[in-house]
Design an enzyme around this catalytic site. Structure first.
Site, short mmCIF file in Angstrom:
data_model
loop_
_atom_site.label_atom_id
_atom_site.label_comp_id
_atom_site.label_asym_id
_atom_site.label_seq_id
_atom_site.Cartn_x
_atom_site.Cartn_y
_atom_site.Cartn_z
N HIS A 50 0.72 -1.15 -0.11
CA HIS A 50 0.26 -0.03 -0.08
C HIS A 50 0.76 1.22 0.02
CE1 HIS A 50 0.89 -0.29 4.26
NE2 HIS A 50 0.70 0.72 4.39
N ASP B 22 0.76 5.24 1.80
CA ASP B 22 -0.43 5.45 2.97
C ASP B 22 -1.23 6.56 2.71
OD1 ASP B 22 1.29 4.18 4.91
OD2 ASP B 22 2.59 5.65 5.06
N HIS C 38 4.92 0.41 0.07
CA HIS C 38 5.54 -0.47 1.45
C HIS C 38 4.80 -1.54 1.98
CE1 HIS C 38 3.55 2.93 3.31
NE2 HIS C 38 3.59 2.13 4.47
N ARG D 230 5.00 6.34 13.58
CA ARG D 230 4.77 6.97 12.09
C ARG D 230 4.48 8.52 12.16
NH1 ARG D 230 0.42 5.29 7.95
NH2 ARG D 230 -0.82 6.89 8.83
#
Length: 295
Positions: free
Chosen positions: A96, A98, A250, A265
């Site tokens: 995916h 983000d 990623h 994150r």
């Protein structure tokens, strides 16, 4: 020490050494890092001594920050920090980019390792611009004209039954539902390069049936995940990774036998994706997610 940037993959990834991210960064250093980010798409920093505030300050060098997530709660006292915790469903074993289900996905993401398993738990990052260049001419010309619907509301279970905790997490993730039309080929706002803009949140192609969409998205995705387009990072505690969300996907393989794994994150706010035709992405369902991005 002198700032050094060394490629770790032929197409994607570079390790940066000689830089303490906890200190103040001069404008010329930030400019060099941003240029390296655009060129290499993923930058890796070993052995940093950052806390949440330090990670936030570092990410702010690359632009205004988003809040932690459009639907998932931030870390207590840290509105920009999302805990990616294996104990709380943070096992993103699906390719995916983000937050592409909103109109303005992040420009860049930073991940910092706090707890890493003794084996497994790596992060894979793929070069979507290299994937676009790999496409046969006929498929590339088709992709240039396509638009995909990205959504946070899809079949997470993929044919299996959710347990109670998974069902609760899915309910939180989809508490506000978003559907956004993005170009399948995105033009990078800094480099002008074209890249495939699909991934796990891209669920259908506008104008095609669900069956046709699935087959075409799977075909395009296969180019993204070709081994030559992928770099693998083996985490150590204190590492920080910065990747360009406009040119990468990623994946975190769930291959560490239920052992603890915790990353934090912080994401940098992005702009509205633009396709080859010059047309911008647009909302199909939900709002502009103004609470999530500062733009």
């Amino acid at each position: 020490m002198t700032l050094e940037i060394h490629k770790i993959g032929g197409r994607i990834g570079a390790e940066v050494s000689g830089l303490d991210l906890s200190g103040a960064l001069q404008p010329e250093v930030v400019a060099e890092l941003n240029a390296a980010l655009v060129a290499h798409k993923a930058l890796f920093f070993r052995g940093q001594t950052l806390d949440d505030d330090g990670q936030t300050r570092f990410a702010e060098h690359f632009g205004p920050l988003t809040t932690a997530h459009p639907t998932v709660a931030a870390l207590d006292g840290q509105p920009n920090v999302l805990a990616v915790d294996s104990a709380e469903g943070g096992r993103a074993n699906r390719w995916h980019t983000d937050v592409t289900f909103v109109r303005t996905p992040p420009k860049a993401s930073t991940l910092r390792s706090l707890v890493v398993p003794p084996y497994g738990g790596n992060t894979l990052i793929a070069d979507t611009q290299g994937a676009y260049r790999d496409l046969p001419d006929a498929l590339r010309e088709l992709a240039d004209r396509l638009w995909a619907v990205h959504t946070n509301d899809y079949d997470y279970a993929q044919g299996r039954e959710l347990d109670a905790k998974e069902a609760e997490r899915r309910a939180v993730f989809t508490a506000s539902k978003y559907r956004t039309a993005h170009p399948v080929v995105r033009v990078h706002p800094e480099s002008g390069e074209r890249g495939l803009f699909i991934g796990g949140f891209a669920q259908s192609i506008i104008g095609l049936s669900s069956h046709e969409s699935h087959d075409l998205l799977r075909s395009l995705q296969a180019y993204v995940t070709r081994p030559e387009n992928v770099v693998r990072w083996r985490w150590a505690v204190g590492d920080l990774v910065l990747f360009d969300n406009r040119a990468t996907q990623h994946y975190a393989p769930d291959d560490y036998d239920g052992l603890p794994r915790l990353l934090h994150r912080v994401t940098v706010a992005g702009d509205v994706p633009v396709g080859v035709s010059g047309e911008s992405s647009h909302v199909l369902e939900g709002d502009e997610a103004a609470h999530y991005t500062s733009l």
